[in-house]
Design a protein around this motif. Structure first.
Motif, short mmCIF file in Angstrom:
data_model
loop_
_atom_site.label_atom_id
_atom_site.label_comp_id
_atom_site.label_asym_id
_atom_site.label_seq_id
_atom_site.Cartn_x
_atom_site.Cartn_y
_atom_site.Cartn_z
N GLY A 1 0.84 -1.03 0.06
CA GLY A 1 0.06 0.08 -0.10
C GLY A 1 0.89 1.21 0.00
O GLY A 1 0.42 2.35 0.44
N LYS A 2 2.17 1.28 -0.29
CA LYS A 2 2.90 2.27 -0.56
C LYS A 2 2.41 3.60 -1.40
O LYS A 2 2.28 4.61 -1.08
N THR A 3 2.17 3.05 -2.74
CA THR A 3 1.49 3.97 -3.44
C THR A 3 0.29 4.32 -3.45
O THR A 3 0.14 5.65 -3.42
N THR A 4 -0.58 3.49 -2.98
CA THR A 4 -1.97 3.78 -2.77
C THR A 4 -2.02 4.98 -1.48
O THR A 4 -2.66 6.11 -1.64
N THR A 5 -1.17 4.78 -0.54
CA THR A 5 -1.15 5.63 0.57
C THR A 5 -0.51 7.04 0.11
O THR A 5 -0.75 8.08 0.64
N THR A 6 0.33 7.17 -0.65
CA THR A 6 1.18 8.12 -1.14
C THR A 6 0.22 9.07 -1.87
O THR A 6 0.06 10.21 -1.61
N ILE A 7 -0.53 8.42 -2.87
CA ILE A 7 -1.81 9.17 -3.57
C ILE A 7 -2.73 9.92 -2.91
O ILE A 7 -2.96 10.99 -3.00
N ASN A 8 -3.36 8.79 -1.86
CA ASN A 8 -4.37 9.29 -1.15
C ASN A 8 -4.00 10.25 0.08
O ASN A 8 -4.67 11.25 0.51
N LEU A 9 -2.77 10.05 0.70
CA LEU A 9 -2.43 10.81 1.68
C LEU A 9 -2.16 12.24 0.93
O LEU A 9 -2.48 13.18 1.59
N ALA A 10 -1.43 12.29 -0.02
CA ALA A 10 -1.26 13.68 -0.78
C ALA A 10 -2.17 14.32 -1.18
O ALA A 10 -2.51 15.55 -0.85
N ALA A 11 -3.45 13.77 -1.67
CA ALA A 11 -4.54 14.44 -1.98
C ALA A 11 -5.39 14.96 -0.69
O ALA A 11 -5.99 15.90 -0.90
N SER A 12 -5.42 14.00 0.31
CA SER A 12 -5.92 14.45 1.48
C SER A 12 -5.15 15.75 2.12
O SER A 12 -5.90 16.57 2.61
N LEU A 13 -3.92 15.77 1.99
CA LEU A 13 -3.27 17.03 2.76
C LEU A 13 -3.65 18.21 1.94
O LEU A 13 -3.86 19.21 2.25
N ALA A 14 -3.65 17.93 0.51
CA ALA A 14 -3.88 19.00 -0.48
C ALA A 14 -5.35 19.60 -0.11
O ALA A 14 -5.61 20.69 -0.32
N GLN A 15 -6.33 18.56 -0.03
CA GLN A 15 -7.70 18.88 0.53
C GLN A 15 -7.83 19.92 1.71
O GLN A 15 -8.68 20.84 1.85
N TYR A 16 -6.68 19.65 2.59
CA TYR A 16 -6.79 20.46 3.85
C TYR A 16 -5.74 21.77 3.54
O TYR A 16 -5.38 22.33 4.61
N GLY A 17 -5.66 22.29 2.29
CA GLY A 17 -5.03 23.41 2.03
C GLY A 17 -3.50 23.37 2.10
O GLY A 17 -2.82 24.39 2.02
N ARG A 18 -3.08 22.37 2.14
CA ARG A 18 -1.40 22.03 2.07
C ARG A 18 -0.93 21.90 0.78
O ARG A 18 -1.57 21.41 -0.07
N ARG A 19 0.19 22.58 0.49
CA ARG A 19 0.70 22.28 -0.84
C ARG A 19 1.74 21.05 -0.96
O ARG A 19 2.81 21.13 -0.10
N VAL A 20 1.63 20.19 -1.87
CA VAL A 20 1.86 18.68 -1.60
C VAL A 20 2.65 18.40 -3.24
O VAL A 20 1.97 18.52 -4.16
N LEU A 21 3.81 17.80 -2.99
CA LEU A 21 4.57 17.46 -4.16
C LEU A 21 4.86 16.10 -4.05
O LEU A 21 5.37 15.59 -2.88
#
Length: 294
Positions: free
Chosen positions: A53-73
């Motif tokens: 679940g590394k890739t799944t977690t990277t994608i969805n954690l990144a999107a979740s943080l972005a949803q909370y207003g964080r700029r994510v790379l």
């Protein structure tokens, strides 16, 4: 009378919701908006076992943080390019992270791709990255090349998530050397548990020799199925081994993840009301609450 008192205490104890990890379940507050962005905290998602679940977690954690207003790379650091594909990014005949590793003078902005999720950008990868270890083996300070690449853009993001390949080779060492923290996704399955000790040993070596500041941000239980005794026993053993380093958020097993990957969007966008999407939003809140993310 004494019996009634005991009954009342029992009822109160039962009123406290317990999470799958056996600890009281916290909701974690919605993180406040940021007034400015950067410098980024770099977090590698590592496990030498594939399919945890590394890739799944990277994608969805990144999107979740972005949803909370964080700029994510999100950095795709796996030659399979699954993160890029999972976000609907074409990687054929385009510059990738491989080009930046071979030419550290190149501007990363030429390679960064914006996704359909506001606030989420990607450094893509493709099969070319599999040749990187061969090319880098004779480079001076070869373990710090990714660090030099990310340094050029870290001031523009709040968090950089590096999706590592399932190995403990030079690419993973580069990721660990560049990172402030490590997140270990761990499938709730016995064989996944066996290799974590080797990964922790590698992190300790990187801390001793290359990156004294690196921290273990947490162990994330993934693919958890509360209906099976095996899943519950493995999670119990993980908590015994890692204690408070085990994140309270647990990611369940669901077919929605591959469905979202085929659609090329995070699950928070594909099925925002689904329990899996809510779990990743909760993970984002937990990491902010722990101080792993601004």
């Amino acid at each position: 009378m004494a019996e009634k008192t005991r009954g009342t205490k029992t009822a109160r104890a039962e009123d406290v919701p317990m999470g799958p990890t056996g600890r009281p379940y916290h909701g974690f507050p919605t993180p406040p908006a940021l007034s400015s962005h950067g410098p980024a905290r770099i977090i590698s998602l590592c496990n030498q076992k594939g399919g945890v679940g590394k890739t799944t977690t990277t994608i969805n954690l990144a999107a979740s943080l972005a949803q909370y207003g964080r700029r994510v790379l999100a950095v795709d650091f796996d030659p399979q390019g699954a993160l890029s594909a999972g976000l609907g990014i074409t990687t054929h005949d385009v510059p990738t992270i491989y080009d930046l590793l071979l030419d550290t003078k190149r501007d990363p902005h030429e390679v960064i791709v914006q996704t359909s999720t506001p606030g989420l950008d990607v450094l893509p990868a493709n099969i070319d990255l599999s040749a990187a270890e061969v090319h880098l083996v004779n480079e001076v300070a070869r373990e710090t090349i990714l660090s030099r690449v990310l340094r050029k853009v870290s001031g523009e993001y709040d968090v950089i998530l590096v999706d590592c390949q399932p190995s403990l080779g030079l690419l993973t060492v580069n990721a660990l050397t560049a990172s402030h923290g490590v997140l270990i996704p761990l499938e709730c399955e016995f064989f996944a548990l066996r290799g974590v000790a080797l990964l922790v040993e590698t992190i300790d070596k990187v801390r001793d020799r290359l990156n004294p500041a690196i921290e273990l941000d947490g162990v994330l239980a993934t693919m958890y199925d509360p209906r099976t005794l095996h899943s519950r026993e493995v999670l119990e053993r993980v908590v015994e081994a890692f204690g408070d380093d085990v994140l309270e958020t647990v990611i369940g097993r669901t077919v929605k993840f591959p469905d979202a990957s085929v659609s090329g969007v995070p699950i928070t966008q594909f099925a925002p009301e689904h329990a899996a999407a809510q779990a990743y939003l909760r993970l984002a809140r937990e990491l902010v609450d722990r101080g792993a993310v601004a």
